[in-house]
Write an enzyme that holds these catalytic residues in place. Structure first.
Site, PDB file in Angstrom:
ATOM      1  N   VAL A  19       0.871  -1.171   0.000  1.00  0.00           N
ATOM      2  CA  VAL A  19       0.000   0.000   0.000  1.00  0.00           C
ATOM      3  C   VAL A  19       0.908   1.222   0.000  1.00  0.00           C
ATOM      4  O   VAL A  19       2.084   1.134   0.347  1.00  0.00           O
ATOM      5  CB  VAL A  19      -0.973   0.029   1.205  1.00  0.00           C
ATOM      6  CG1 VAL A  19      -2.017  -1.070   1.079  1.00  0.00           C
ATOM      7  CG2 VAL A  19      -0.230  -0.074   2.525  1.00  0.00           C
ATOM      8  N   SER A  20       0.372   2.362  -0.411  1.00  0.00           N
ATOM      9  CA  SER A  20       1.201   3.551  -0.606  1.00  0.00           C
ATOM     10  C   SER A  20       1.492   4.349   0.649  1.00  0.00           C
ATOM     11  O   SER A  20       2.547   4.961   0.766  1.00  0.00           O
ATOM     12  CB  SER A  20       0.546   4.471  -1.633  1.00  0.00           C
ATOM     13  OG  SER A  20       0.440   3.810  -2.863  1.00  0.00           O
TER      14      SER A  20
END
Length: 193
Positions: A19-20
């Site tokens: 995930v970012s």
């Protein structure tokens, strides 16, 4: 969890989730990878716009051996640019391993899977470019409306100028305010020698 191969001739399926941002969660990806039969799952919270700083991805790529499978839920979890995607796939292929995705018909052991991977890579890069364009358009509109002021200055320019007017030199000002000398020179419009 340490990465370990099952045995000398057994294939290991390694899941990779990403995930970012730190406020996002890998749980859904991890559950999908576990359901797909991954033996090991590595996760990280890093931007996909570059491979720099993605230690878990580097560990997985280093660990792969012939016959292994690297599994992701979608290719945008792996890379957001065609260049990075091609480099990752090249590294996987060089090890004699393959790449598969749980939500997309990607399997680099087949011609159709390779072709689909390349198409999705182009779309992932296009999506990133469009997002950047929209962001720049939004900033331009906000500036026109007088709403966007940009980042707040990290150096107290007025205070630097006041201290300089009081006769303090750049080094003394930098020490007093806890900033770098180069910042003092920039604020004063001077160039350090």
């Amino acid at each position: 969890m340490l990465l370990r191969h099952k045995g000398p001739n057994e294939v290991t399926t390694i899941g990779y989730a990403r995930v970012s941002t730190s406020d996002q969660d890998c749980t859904i990806q991890e559950a999908a990878l576990k359901a797909a039969g991954c033996d090991v799952i590595r996760s990280e919270k890093r931007s996909g716009t570059t491979t720099k700083g993605r230690d878990e991805l580097a560990t997985v790529l280093e660990f792969l051996r012939e016959g292994d499978v690297l599994m992701v839920t979608r290719i945008d979890r792996l890379a957001r640019s065609v260049f990075d995607l091609e480099a990752i796939v090249k590294a996987i292929t060089a090890k004699g391993a393959t790449l598969k995705a749980t939500e997309q018909p990607i399997d680099t052991s087949t011609s159709a899977g390779k072709a689909f991977l390349q198409m999705l890579g182009v779309f992932a890069e296009f999506e990133t470019s469009i997002r950047k364009e929209r962001q720049l358009e939004g900033i331009a509109k906000a500036k026109q409306a007088g709403v966007y002021k940009g980042r707040k200055p990290s150096v107290p320019t007025d205070e630097i100028k006041r201290l300089a007017a009081d006769g303090l030199g750049a080094t003394a000002i930098a020490k007093t305010l806890g900033v770098g000398r180069a910042s003092v020179y920039r604020a004063l419009g001077e160039v350090s020698a």
